[in-house]
Design a protein around this motif. Structure first.
Motif, PDB file in Angstrom:
ATOM      1  N   TYR A 210      40.018  41.297  40.488  1.00 34.73           N
ATOM      2  CA  TYR A 210      39.915  42.374  41.479  1.00 34.73           C
ATOM      3  C   TYR A 210      38.929  43.442  41.025  1.00 34.73           C
ATOM      4  O   TYR A 210      38.021  43.830  41.780  1.00 34.73           O
ATOM      5  CB  TYR A 210      41.298  42.997  41.709  1.00 34.73           C
ATOM      6  CG  TYR A 210      41.238  44.273  42.518  1.00 34.73           C
ATOM      7  CD1 TYR A 210      41.071  44.230  43.900  1.00 34.73           C
ATOM      8  CD2 TYR A 210      41.315  45.516  41.898  1.00 34.73           C
ATOM      9  CE1 TYR A 210      40.998  45.404  44.647  1.00 34.73           C
ATOM     10  CE2 TYR A 210      41.244  46.695  42.635  1.00 34.73           C
ATOM     11  CZ  TYR A 210      41.078  46.631  44.004  1.00 34.73           C
ATOM     12  OH  TYR A 210      40.985  47.786  44.736  1.00 34.73           O
ATOM     13  N   HIS A 211      39.074  43.924  39.798  1.00 31.34           N
ATOM     14  CA  HIS A 211      38.221  45.014  39.323  1.00 31.34           C
ATOM     15  C   HIS A 211      36.773  44.548  39.122  1.00 31.34           C
ATOM     16  O   HIS A 211      35.834  45.311  39.385  1.00 31.34           O
ATOM     17  CB  HIS A 211      38.793  45.595  38.036  1.00 31.34           C
ATOM     18  CG  HIS A 211      40.052  46.384  38.249  1.00 31.34           C
ATOM     19  ND1 HIS A 211      40.074  47.571  38.945  1.00 31.34           N
ATOM     20  CD2 HIS A 211      41.338  46.130  37.897  1.00 31.34           C
ATOM     21  CE1 HIS A 211      41.317  48.030  38.993  1.00 31.34           C
ATOM     22  NE2 HIS A 211      42.101  47.178  38.367  1.00 31.34           N
ATOM     23  N   ALA A 212      36.579  43.309  38.672  1.00 30.88           N
ATOM     24  CA  ALA A 212      35.214  42.792  38.495  1.00 30.88           C
ATOM     25  C   ALA A 212      34.500  42.700  39.847  1.00 30.88           C
ATOM     26  O   ALA A 212      33.319  43.050  39.968  1.00 30.88           O
ATOM     27  CB  ALA A 212      35.253  41.427  37.812  1.00 30.88           C
ATOM     28  N   ARG A 213      35.209  42.241  40.869  1.00 32.74           N
ATOM     29  CA  ARG A 213      34.605  42.120  42.199  1.00 32.74           C
ATOM     30  C   ARG A 213      34.310  43.483  42.803  1.00 32.74           C
ATOM     31  O   ARG A 213      33.264  43.685  43.425  1.00 32.74           O
ATOM     32  CB  ARG A 213      35.523  41.302  43.107  1.00 32.74           C
ATOM     33  CG  ARG A 213      35.504  39.810  42.784  1.00 32.74           C
ATOM     34  CD  ARG A 213      36.679  39.065  43.390  1.00 32.74           C
ATOM     35  NE  ARG A 213      36.737  39.188  44.837  1.00 32.74           N
ATOM     36  CZ  ARG A 213      36.004  38.461  45.692  1.00 32.74           C
ATOM     37  NH1 ARG A 213      35.138  37.577  45.219  1.00 32.74           N
ATOM     38  NH2 ARG A 213      36.124  38.613  46.999  1.00 32.74           N
ATOM     39  N   ARG A 214      35.209  44.460  42.585  1.00 25.60           N
ATOM     40  CA  ARG A 214      34.968  45.811  43.102  1.00 25.60           C
ATOM     41  C   ARG A 214      33.793  46.459  42.354  1.00 25.60           C
ATOM     42  O   ARG A 214      32.988  47.172  42.957  1.00 25.60           O
ATOM     43  CB  ARG A 214      36.224  46.663  42.951  1.00 25.60           C
ATOM     44  CG  ARG A 214      37.418  46.183  43.743  1.00 25.60           C
ATOM     45  CD  ARG A 214      37.271  46.420  45.262  1.00 25.60           C
ATOM     46  NE  ARG A 214      36.250  45.585  45.916  1.00 25.60           N
ATOM     47  CZ  ARG A 214      36.404  44.300  46.177  1.00 25.60           C
ATOM     48  NH1 ARG A 214      37.521  43.696  45.851  1.00 25.60           N
ATOM     49  NH2 ARG A 214      35.438  43.620  46.761  1.00 25.60           N
TER      50      ARG A 214
END
Length: 319
Positions: free
Chosen positions: A292-296
């Protein structure tokens, strides 16, 4: 008296197959990154793991060294942690690949025939990563509601090759294209894979409720195991049906695992409901935290680059 300090133990670089400059990372906005980061990826990963231990060398090594019997939940968590780093870890992906290769170096033994085998056996080590490709293809209709397009199949395979290099898989003999993968896969099914006891035990384990004996105080063990047995039923069903459902029918035949039309329909119904949930729920609730954080983070960088184009300097340079 002079005290000589021991020399630091340096990592054995001889087990590494690729330099950092040979390795390409997985793009956070790729199809691979979209799929692997989902919580529903877990059962697909489980299917790949069962196929991996059908290789006699992997089955023997895992049977002797793995803690999947004594700590199945911990092993699963650590396994998914590693996969998340391969796909979303950035530079950490490269370091994780090196760590895995070095970690497997001492895993050696003699099999039942007295032959010396190693976790770094090239054919076996290649098969570990190769299993992700056929399981991903079979899982596509469940996860996306449709088959991959030909271009998407090529993209998935290119990323499979990238991951192979990230985890230091030797490339000699590893299929480099989708076309080369087909005969490689057929040979593995026809001539290499077996109904290894470790694989059969893993399939049985999926149908058994997790025990919490070592995770709760002794007075509460019986109660905790009862709750776990009841609460785990939906997850167990999803895990078992997805794991067995995405296997090649010939893999199921080798394992002696049956698969009915009713099971197929139930699997499709469950994943149809999951697809609806994925359309309405926020990514924070449907993706692993690192994914989630990598994609955001990737989306934020892309928006920053788009805003750069509005600057005066860019307008002058373009004119």
């Amino acid at each position: 008296m002079t005290i000589t300090q021991p020399s630091p133990v340096l990592p054995d670089e001889s087990v590494l197959s690729h330099g950092d400059d040979e390795i390409e990372l997985i793009s956070p906005d790729s199809l691979t990154a979209e799929l692997v980061g989902r919580f529903t990826f877990l059962p697909v990963n489980g299917a790949a793991f069962v196929m991996q231990v059908m290789h006699p060398v992997i089955g023997d090594i895992v049977g002797k060294y793995s803690v999947y019997r004594t700590d199945p939940m911990g092993r699963a968590v650590r396994s998914i942690d590693s996969v998340m780093r391969w796909v979303y870890g950035g530079q950490e992906a490269i370091e994780e690949g090196k760590r895995l290769r070095r970690m497997h170096q001492p895993l050696q033994m003699r099999n039942s025939e007295g032959k010396h085998i190693s976790a770094l056996n090239p054919e076996a080590y290649q098969w570990v990563i190769a299993t992700a490709f056929p399981t991903s293809l079979k899982a596509a209709p469940l996860v996306l509601g449709r088959e991959f397009t030909p271009d998407e199949v090529e993209e998935i395979y290119r990323d499979n090759l990238r991951i192979a290099k990230i985890v230091q898989v030797p490339m000699n003999g590893f299929p480099q294209t989708v076309e080369e993968f087909a005969p490689y896969y057929e040979n593995m099914i026809d001539n290499v894979l077996v109904a290894h006891p470790t694989a059969l035990e893993l399939v049985r384990q999926m149908q058994t409720a997790p025990r919490l004996d070592k995770m709760v105080p002794a007075p509460f063990v019986r109660f905790a195991n009862t709750v776990a047995r009841i609460a785990s039923v939906p997850g167990q069903k999803l895990n078992y049906l997805t794991t067995v459902g995405v296997m090649d029918p010939r893999i199921r035949e080798i394992l002696g695992v049956t698969w009915s039309d009713e099971e197929q329909r139930e699997l499709e119904r469950i994943h149809a409901a999951i697809r609806v949930a994925y359309r309405v729920l926020p990514e924070r609730l449907t993706y692993f935290p690192l994914a989630y954080h990598a994609r955001r983070h990737h989306d934020a960088i892309k928006k920053m680059k788009q805003r750069e184009g509005a600057g005066a300097a860019y307008k002058v340079s373009r004119s």
